[in-house]
Design an enzyme around this catalytic site. Structure first.
Site, PDB file in Angstrom:
ATOM      1  N   ASP A  85       0.833  -1.211   0.000  1.00  0.00           N
ATOM      2  CA  ASP A  85       0.000   0.000   0.000  1.00  0.00           C
ATOM      3  C   ASP A  85       0.870   1.264   0.000  1.00  0.00           C
ATOM      4  O   ASP A  85       1.984   1.246   0.520  1.00  0.00           O
ATOM      5  CB  ASP A  85      -0.911  -0.025   1.240  1.00  0.00           C
ATOM      6  CG  ASP A  85      -2.065   0.955   1.119  1.00  0.00           C
ATOM      7  OD1 ASP A  85      -2.259   1.545   0.042  1.00  0.00           O
ATOM      8  OD2 ASP A  85      -2.784   1.124   2.126  1.00  0.00           O
ATOM      9  N   ARG A 133       0.166   7.647  -2.487  1.00  0.00           N
ATOM     10  CA  ARG A 133       0.695   8.697  -1.599  1.00  0.00           C
ATOM     11  C   ARG A 133       2.176   8.975  -1.871  1.00  0.00           C
ATOM     12  O   ARG A 133       2.627  10.111  -1.779  1.00  0.00           O
ATOM     13  CB  ARG A 133       0.465   8.299  -0.127  1.00  0.00           C
ATOM     14  CG  ARG A 133      -0.944   8.620   0.334  1.00  0.00           C
ATOM     15  CD  ARG A 133      -1.306   7.882   1.589  1.00  0.00           C
ATOM     16  NE  ARG A 133      -1.601   6.493   1.301  1.00  0.00           N
ATOM     17  CZ  ARG A 133      -1.782   5.565   2.232  1.00  0.00           C
ATOM     18  NH1 ARG A 133      -1.664   5.882   3.508  1.00  0.00           N
ATOM     19  NH2 ARG A 133      -2.072   4.327   1.886  1.00  0.00           N
ATOM     20  N   HIS A 155       2.809   3.580  -9.006  1.00  0.00           N
ATOM     21  CA  HIS A 155       2.681   2.139  -9.277  1.00  0.00           C
ATOM     22  C   HIS A 155       3.952   1.597  -9.936  1.00  0.00           C
ATOM     23  O   HIS A 155       4.381   0.484  -9.655  1.00  0.00           O
ATOM     24  CB  HIS A 155       1.459   1.877 -10.151  1.00  0.00           C
ATOM     25  CG  HIS A 155       0.156   2.132  -9.437  1.00  0.00           C
ATOM     26  ND1 HIS A 155      -0.063   1.729  -8.143  1.00  0.00           N
ATOM     27  CD2 HIS A 155      -0.982   2.776  -9.833  1.00  0.00           C
ATOM     28  CE1 HIS A 155      -1.288   2.087  -7.771  1.00  0.00           C
ATOM     29  NE2 HIS A 155      -1.854   2.733  -8.779  1.00  0.00           N
ATOM     30  N   SER A 158      -7.034  -5.815  -6.194  1.00  0.00           N
ATOM     31  CA  SER A 158      -8.134  -6.466  -5.487  1.00  0.00           C
ATOM     32  C   SER A 158      -9.416  -6.437  -6.314  1.00  0.00           C
ATOM     33  O   SER A 158      -9.533  -5.687  -7.283  1.00  0.00           O
ATOM     34  CB  SER A 158      -8.384  -5.760  -4.151  1.00  0.00           C
ATOM     35  OG  SER A 158      -9.007  -4.513  -4.382  1.00  0.00           O
ATOM     36  N   GLU A 167     -11.912  -5.082  -5.472  1.00  0.00           N
ATOM     37  CA  GLU A 167     -12.472  -3.732  -5.277  1.00  0.00           C
ATOM     38  C   GLU A 167     -11.727  -2.679  -6.100  1.00  0.00           C
ATOM     39  O   GLU A 167     -12.250  -1.576  -6.318  1.00  0.00           O
ATOM     40  CB  GLU A 167     -12.406  -3.335  -3.794  1.00  0.00           C
ATOM     41  CG  GLU A 167     -13.380  -4.091  -2.891  1.00  0.00           C
ATOM     42  CD  GLU A 167     -12.967  -5.525  -2.610  1.00  0.00           C
ATOM     43  OE1 GLU A 167     -11.753  -5.785  -2.466  1.00  0.00           O
ATOM     44  OE2 GLU A 167     -13.855  -6.407  -2.551  1.00  0.00           O
ATOM     45  N   LEU A 175      11.888 -19.925  -4.179  1.00  0.00           N
ATOM     46  CA  LEU A 175      10.767 -19.103  -3.710  1.00  0.00           C
ATOM     47  C   LEU A 175       9.517 -19.335  -4.559  1.00  0.00           C
ATOM     48  O   LEU A 175       9.584 -19.363  -5.781  1.00  0.00           O
ATOM     49  CB  LEU A 175      11.172 -17.618  -3.802  1.00  0.00           C
ATOM     50  CG  LEU A 175      10.063 -16.606  -3.509  1.00  0.00           C
ATOM     51  CD1 LEU A 175       9.668 -16.622  -2.039  1.00  0.00           C
ATOM     52  CD2 LEU A 175      10.501 -15.196  -3.916  1.00  0.00           C
TER      53      LEU A 175
HETATM   54  C1  FPP Z   1      -1.827   0.242  -3.407  1.00  0.00           C
HETATM   55  O1  FPP Z   1      -1.384   1.582  -3.439  1.00  0.00           O
HETATM   56  C2  FPP Z   1      -1.254  -0.501  -4.512  1.00  0.00           C
HETATM   57  C3  FPP Z   1      -1.962  -1.034  -5.533  1.00  0.00           C
HETATM   58  C4  FPP Z   1      -3.437  -0.926  -5.649  1.00  0.00           C
HETATM   59  C5  FPP Z   1      -1.283  -1.743  -6.620  1.00  0.00           C
HETATM   60  C6  FPP Z   1      -0.070  -2.532  -6.290  1.00  0.00           C
HETATM   61  C7  FPP Z   1       0.768  -2.636  -7.482  1.00  0.00           C
HETATM   62  C8  FPP Z   1       2.110  -2.654  -7.525  1.00  0.00           C
HETATM   63  C9  FPP Z   1       2.975  -2.694  -6.355  1.00  0.00           C
HETATM   64  C10 FPP Z   1       2.753  -2.567  -8.815  1.00  0.00           C
HETATM   65  C11 FPP Z   1       3.072  -3.554  -9.703  1.00  0.00           C
HETATM   66  C12 FPP Z   1       2.881  -4.936  -9.692  1.00  0.00           C
HETATM   67  C13 FPP Z   1       2.064  -5.663 -10.506  1.00  0.00           C
HETATM   68  C14 FPP Z   1       2.341  -7.098 -10.697  1.00  0.00           C
HETATM   69  C15 FPP Z   1       0.890  -5.083 -11.207  1.00  0.00           C
HETATM   70  P1  FPP Z   1      -2.449   2.727  -3.546  1.00  0.00           P
HETATM   71  O2  FPP Z   1      -2.469   3.201  -4.940  1.00  0.00           O
HETATM   72  O3  FPP Z   1      -3.759   2.278  -2.994  1.00  0.00           O
HETATM   73  O4  FPP Z   1      -1.782   3.804  -2.611  1.00  0.00           O
HETATM   74  P2  FPP Z   1      -2.516   5.000  -1.861  1.00  0.00           P
HETATM   75  O5  FPP Z   1      -3.416   4.384  -0.843  1.00  0.00           O
HETATM   76  O6  FPP Z   1      -1.391   5.764  -1.256  1.00  0.00           O
HETATM   77  O7  FPP Z   1      -3.237   5.783  -2.915  1.00  0.00           O
END
Ligand code: FPP
Length: 223
Positions: A6, A10, A23, A51, A53, A117
């Site tokens: 997460d 931010r 991302h 997710s 969601e 892994l």
């Molecule tokens: C949450 O941060 C993160 C996600 C919803 C996506 C996670 C994706 C990656 C780590 C990138 C790449 C990997 C693949 C395989 C696609 P957020 O955007 O909810 O952060 P915030 O709450 O600060 O806005």
């Protein structure tokens, strides 16, 4: 170990960058953490990349995350194979763009005999959805009520042949599960960090394991 990655948004906002940059930086962090997990001898790592969601987000952001997933599976394939990493995608699959599914299948096929892994990438994954799918499969198999056991439910989840996680990590200061591995997390140790996911690396994973080593696990019993 399970990780709820997460804070990409931010991380980007703090730098006056678009969320997509967050991302992308998150993908780089994932590369570092997976590499470290392999080196540290961690057996199973499951990361929450998208997710059930997350479809609610702007189309632009969703499309970008799907592109990143394809890029990730294509880019890492040789390295994962060289490092003996086995990769599997867990989640609904049929709602994902075809190119994500194809890239995932190519990765899974190429790495399926690796013994290091075991990396699970959760895409269009939801814990409740996973349990619903498991119940549907069990009912469809004609299973009698008295034959339903915890083991049978576990066997019908996406994580069928994997052990439950010992550690569940969430970054970016949020202390919640957000529908991740609801069934499997019954006895996981929760570790929360204020770091944004793109700032996580090998040292972060070492810190996680050290925190875990301080915990006293009793599984409801008494020492
Ligand atoms: C949450 O941060 C993160 C996600 C919803 C996506 C996670 C994706 C990656 C780590 C990138 C790449 C990997 C693949 C395989 C696609 P957020 O955007 O909810 O952060 P915030 O709450 O600060 O806005």
């Amino acid at each position: 170990i399970g990780i709820i990655m997460d804070g990409n948004g931010r991380w980007a906002k703090k730098r006056f960058l678009p969320v997509q940059a967050g991302h992308r930086a998150g993908m780089k962090a994932l590369h570092k953490v997976v590499e470290a997990a392999g080196q540290m001898g961690i057996e199973y790592l499951t990361v929450y990349a998208f997710s059930t969601e997350n479809w609610k987000r702007d189309k632009e952001e969703v499309d970008y995350l799907m592109e990143l997933a394809v890029e990730y599976f294509i880019k890492e394939i040789d390295e994962f194979d060289r490092k003996n990493v086995r990769v599997r995608m867990i989640g609904q699959r049929d709602r994902l763009p075809q190119k994500v599914r194809d890239a995932a299948v190519t990765m899974e096929e190429r790495t399926k005999d690796n013994t290091g892994l075991f990396l699970n990438v959760a895409l269009d994954y939801g814990g409740r959805d996973e349990i619903v799918q498991a119940v549907k499969n069990i009912v469809a198999s004609g299973c009698k009520a008295e034959d339903v056991t915890e083991e049978l439910i576990s066997k019908n989840l996406y994580t069928a042949d994997l052990p439950d996680p010992d550690i569940m990590v969430r970054t970016a200061g949020e202390n919640r599960l957000s529908n991740f591995m609801l069934w499997q997390n019954s006895y996981a140790e929760f570790i929360f960090s204020d770091l944004y996911w793109p700032d996580c690396d090998a040292d972060f994973l070492k810190w996680v394991v050290e925190e875990y080593q301080k915990r006293d696990r009793r599984y409801g019993g008494r020492k």
